[in-house]
Write a protein that holds these residues in place. Structure first.
Motif, short mmCIF file in Angstrom:
data_model
loop_
_atom_site.label_atom_id
_atom_site.label_comp_id
_atom_site.label_asym_id
_atom_site.label_seq_id
_atom_site.Cartn_x
_atom_site.Cartn_y
_atom_site.Cartn_z
N GLU A 446 1.24 -1.16 0.01
CA GLU A 446 0.06 0.39 -0.11
C GLU A 446 1.29 0.66 -0.20
OE1 GLU A 446 -3.70 -2.23 2.61
OE2 GLU A 446 -2.12 -0.80 3.35
N HIS A 447 1.90 1.30 0.63
CA HIS A 447 2.87 2.37 0.93
C HIS A 447 3.40 2.52 -0.22
CE1 HIS A 447 3.72 4.21 4.60
NE2 HIS A 447 3.45 2.81 5.14
N THR A 448 3.88 1.48 -1.50
CA THR A 448 4.23 1.29 -3.07
C THR A 448 3.62 1.97 -3.92
OG1 THR A 448 5.86 -0.61 -2.23
CG2 THR A 448 5.71 0.14 -4.71
N ALA A 449 1.94 1.17 -3.66
CA ALA A 449 0.77 2.34 -4.61
C ALA A 449 0.76 3.55 -4.35
CB ALA A 449 -0.05 1.14 -3.59
N LYS A 450 1.03 4.43 -2.88
CA LYS A 450 0.63 5.37 -2.75
C LYS A 450 1.52 6.70 -2.77
CE LYS A 450 0.64 8.60 1.29
NZ LYS A 450 1.29 9.18 3.30
N LYS A 451 3.20 5.76 -3.07
CA LYS A 451 4.02 6.68 -3.95
C LYS A 451 3.87 6.91 -5.12
CE LYS A 451 7.64 5.16 -0.43
NZ LYS A 451 8.69 4.07 -0.66
N ILE A 452 3.82 5.57 -5.57
CA ILE A 452 3.10 5.99 -7.69
C ILE A 452 2.19 7.03 -7.17
CG2 ILE A 452 2.26 4.76 -8.94
CD1 ILE A 452 3.82 1.69 -8.20
N ALA A 453 1.15 7.03 -6.73
CA ALA A 453 -0.04 7.70 -7.07
C ALA A 453 0.48 9.10 -6.88
CB ALA A 453 -1.11 7.42 -6.07
N GLU A 454 1.74 9.21 -6.03
CA GLU A 454 2.07 10.92 -5.25
C GLU A 454 3.17 11.16 -6.56
OE1 GLU A 454 4.01 10.02 -2.81
OE2 GLU A 454 2.22 10.12 -0.57
N LYS A 455 3.29 10.03 -7.61
CA LYS A 455 4.32 10.75 -8.64
C LYS A 455 3.63 10.74 -9.87
CE LYS A 455 8.34 8.23 -11.31
NZ LYS A 455 9.56 7.85 -11.48
N ARG A 456 2.40 10.28 -10.11
CA ARG A 456 1.35 10.36 -10.83
C ARG A 456 0.75 11.61 -11.15
NH1 ARG A 456 -1.18 5.51 -10.11
NH2 ARG A 456 -2.58 6.63 -8.92
N ILE A 457 0.56 12.13 -9.73
CA ILE A 457 0.27 14.34 -9.05
C ILE A 457 1.09 14.41 -9.60
CG2 ILE A 457 -0.53 15.17 -7.56
CD1 ILE A 457 -1.98 12.84 -6.81
N ALA A 458 2.54 14.27 -9.48
CA ALA A 458 3.24 15.77 -9.12
C ALA A 458 3.97 15.39 -10.58
CB ALA A 458 4.76 14.49 -9.12
N GLU A 459 3.56 14.74 -11.69
CA GLU A 459 4.13 14.85 -13.00
C GLU A 459 2.43 15.44 -13.95
OE1 GLU A 459 5.77 10.86 -14.11
OE2 GLU A 459 7.12 11.33 -13.24
N LYS A 460 1.81 15.58 -12.80
CA LYS A 460 0.29 15.69 -13.73
C LYS A 460 0.02 15.07 -15.00
CE LYS A 460 1.81 20.52 -13.64
NZ LYS A 460 1.43 21.13 -11.49
N ARG A 461 -0.56 13.92 -14.49
CA ARG A 461 -0.94 13.27 -15.44
C ARG A 461 -1.95 11.84 -14.03
NH1 ARG A 461 1.43 8.37 -15.31
NH2 ARG A 461 4.06 8.03 -13.79
N PRO A 462 -2.62 12.45 -13.14
CA PRO A 462 -3.22 11.63 -11.71
C PRO A 462 -4.18 11.02 -12.87
CG PRO A 462 -4.35 14.18 -11.86
CD PRO A 462 -3.22 14.26 -13.00
N THR A 463 -5.25 9.83 -12.48
CA THR A 463 -5.95 9.45 -12.96
C THR A 463 -7.26 9.72 -12.40
OG1 THR A 463 -6.48 7.89 -11.04
CG2 THR A 463 -4.79 7.29 -12.33
N ASN A 464 -9.06 9.75 -12.72
CA ASN A 464 -10.23 10.29 -12.11
C ASN A 464 -9.79 9.75 -10.36
OD1 ASN A 464 -10.52 11.51 -14.60
ND2 ASN A 464 -11.79 9.16 -15.14
N SER A 465 -9.53 8.72 -10.02
CA SER A 465 -10.00 8.20 -8.96
C SER A 465 -8.88 9.18 -7.87
CB SER A 465 -9.51 6.63 -8.27
OG SER A 465 -10.01 6.11 -8.98
N ASP A 466 -7.98 9.55 -8.72
CA ASP A 466 -6.69 10.08 -7.93
C ASP A 466 -7.53 12.11 -7.30
OD1 ASP A 466 -4.70 8.27 -7.48
OD2 ASP A 466 -3.87 8.95 -9.18
N ARG A 467 -7.65 12.56 -8.75
CA ARG A 467 -8.41 13.87 -8.51
C ARG A 467 -9.74 13.31 -7.77
NH1 ARG A 467 -8.87 13.08 -14.28
NH2 ARG A 467 -7.04 14.04 -15.55
N LYS A 468 -10.75 12.25 -7.34
CA LYS A 468 -11.70 11.87 -6.54
C LYS A 468 -11.49 12.37 -4.80
CE LYS A 468 -15.27 10.26 -7.81
NZ LYS A 468 -16.29 9.17 -8.49
#
Length: 600
Positions: A446-468
């Motif tokens: 889960e920590h790994t998934a969180k880091k990957i999500a943070e990286k997506r957001i930092a690179e301005k390519r969040p998923t719809n779930s990230d935004r929500k």
């Protein structure tokens, strides 16, 4: 020319369908004989051989044997033991044997050939039964035993428990009806059942029951050697199949006694007197709270909760040996009932009253008796208070066998009322957290998934779930409530659902991996709510047994694989997601087939 009413060839075919539920139940009949023979060591021995199956050689169980170091049998006793109804245990009403059908009946329910060696004072006699010979009309009587030593391969398999002065070994071969194909599978399916049946004998060290398996290609090679442990459905014994309890509870019993043992002195309609004892237990509240605290899943989904669920019901014990677990007083649809135990034990004098079947797998007379239905069956109008009172008065005065079954059931139901009230409070017994800043931690995956999500957001390519999930306009409480509601719909315990929801929101992580019993063949499911992705691994699926057996690092790797699938599924279009859900379902079914073949 003999004109038998029932030809032996026809009778043997019918008797092979004698109704033993599994190979483990049939093996138990032979263990009964061993215990009756005052054995202190019993061995379940399996020899596997290989046969060509397609492109590879496949192991299968070739022979199964039960050895014991009991007193052995004299020549005439050995011959009688292989006759249907000829066993001498019928003359001993106090033992766990009695019906004289066990050895031959249990044997032919699983295989076509039985070889028995039994020795006293160093002299060994041998005889056999062979279904092929009986069907062909070439064997009508049990062959007269001859002096013959135990084959060297079996003496080697028995090892240090072999006593040249006395003992018995019964060997099954031509295993045409045994349901499990390998010795490993036979042990897996027998371990908890045999441990529960003989828990008192094992726990009191009256007998050691050992499982050994071998391969016999060029020479005999041992592949397994394990002692059966007691499996106590009351969870009042220590050193059982139950995994060690966490923390300071490692030396405690999982459950505690509830009330005093009830002792009922019964006189059956035939004049026989016997004793019925009823014991009750319930989970220790402090241990249930500790499991809530340390577990990452609902307490019922932990390894302790699963064993409790497997043993749910009323255990019926005759002369220290369990006959069955009945659910007539409980509801398997109410999972909280796993948190208490009930045991009814009785002496063999009451076999007829309880309706013990010859294979010792059932007590057909033990049921819940409704007095109004009973009155109607006896010709009384149960709606007429005068007639009904007259029936009750006669019923209680005459004390028929049905009365005693009713009385025992009434006592059980009275105590179950208090036990059910107790377990309903367990979900409310959430342990207090003295540190308000302390929150449940995330797993490595889960920590790994969180880091990957943070990286997506930092690179301005969040998923719809990230935004929500990270929407600042949605209050934290609203997110928690929505996640909690979704988890509850998936069958997650309400306390755990709230804990998980708070963990996700406060740790700013929108991915959670959980283990949860699910319906059908699906290996895992994916739930979505308020921007979270929750992966639910089906703890009812065959794969879960493998998953649960690996170390934590491998578990985290498997979690990551499934979380990655869930992430791809979540980021797909509605059509693609529907297709992936269908693939998940079909894949789970296919995995189940492969694992079944692997384990059998």
């Amino acid at each position: 020319m003999k004109n038998n009413i029932i030809p032996a060839s026809l009778a043997i075919t019918s008797m092979r369908d004698s109704g033993y539920k599994t190979a483990a139940h049939a093996i138990a009949e032979l263990i009964d004989n061993s215990i009756q023979a005052t054995a202190t060591n019993v061995q379940l021995l399996c020899i596997d051989k290989s046969k060509q199956g397609g492109l590879r050689a496949v192991k299968h169980v070739d022979q199964v044997a039960i050895f014991d170091d009991g007193k052995g049998m004299a020549k005439h006793v050995l011959q009688q033991a292989l006759q249907f109804g000829g066993g001498l245990h019928r003359e001993d009403s106090s033992g766990i044997g009695k019906f004289g059908m066990g050895l031959p009946s249990a044997t032919i329910s699983q295989c076509r050939r039985l070889d028995v060696y039994s020795w006293q004072n160093g002299i060994c006699h041998y005889t056999y039964l062979d279904v092929n010979e009986i069907e062909a009309g070439n064997l009508e009587n049990v062959p007269e035993p001859i002096e013959k030593p135990v084959p060297e391969v079996w003496r080697e398999a028995i090892g240090e428990d072999y006593n040249p002065e006395h003992g018995t070994i019964a060997i099954w071969s031509d295993l045409d009806r045994i349901s499990w194909k390998t010795s490993k599978s036979l042990y897996i399916h027998s371990e908890k059942l045999i441990g529960r049946m003989y828990r008192y004998f094992i726990n009191d060290n009256r007998v050691k029951i050992r499982f050994k398996s071998f391969t016999n290609e060029i020479s005999l090679t041992r592949t397994d050697n394990k002692l059966f442990k007691a499996n106590d459905p009351l969870f009042l014994m220590k050193n059982t199949v139950l995994p060690d309890l966490p923390g300071n509870y490692i030396n405690e019993t999982f459950f505690e006694p509830f009330g005093e043992e009830q002792v009922i002195h019964v006189e059956s309609s035939s004049g026989l007197r016997g004793v019925v004892k009823i014991k009750y237990s319930r989970v220790q509240r402090s241990i249930h709270q500790e499991l809530q605290r340390v577990a990452s899943v609902a307490v019922g989904s932990t390894k302790w909760g699963k064993i409790a669920a497997e043993n749910q019901g009323v255990s019926i014990v005759r002369s220290g040996r369990e006959l069955k677990v009945t659910e007539i007083f409980s509801s398997v649809s109410e999972p909280r009932e796993r948190w208490f135990g009930v045991e009814v034990s009785f002496s063999p004098e009451l076999d007829e009253l309880f309706g013990v079947t010859f294979d010792k797998q059932d007590v057909v007379n033990f049921e819940r008796i409704d007095l109004k239905v009973e009155a109607e069956n006896e010709g009384y109008d149960s709606e007429n208070s005068k007639e009904y009172s007259e029936f009750v008065d006669i019923f209680e005065r005459e004390k028929s066998d049905r009365y005693w079954i009713y009385f025992i059931g009434k006592e059980i139901q009275a105590n179950l009322k208090d036990l059910k009230s107790y377990v309903k409070t367990l979900a409310e017994s959430k342990p207090q957290n003295n540190n308000p800043d302390e929150q449940p931690t995330l797993s490595k995956a889960e920590h790994t998934a969180k880091k990957i999500a943070e990286k997506r957001i930092a690179e301005k390519r969040p998923t719809n779930s990230d935004r929500k999930f990270h929407d600042p306009e949605t209050p934290a409480k609203e997110k928690i409530d929505k996640i909690k509601e979704t988890l509850s719909r998936e069958g997650v315990d309400v306390v755990e659902a709230e804990t998980v929801a708070r963990t996700l929101v406060t740790s700013d992580c929108n991915v959670k991996f959980m283990e949860q019993p699910l319906k059908g063949n699906i290996l895992f499911d994916v739930a979505r709510e308020a921007g979270t992705i929750i992966v639910l691994l089906n703890s009812n699926h065959e794969f879960y047994q493998f998953y649960d057996s690996v170390d934590d690092d491998k578990k985290e790797l498997l979690k990551l694989v499934l979380i990655a699938w869930a992430q791809v599924e979540d980021n797909s279009s509605e059509t693609e997601r529907s297709d992936m859900e269908d693939i998940r379902s079909r894949w789970g079914k296919e995995v189940k087939k492969y694992l079944f073949e692997l384990n059998n």
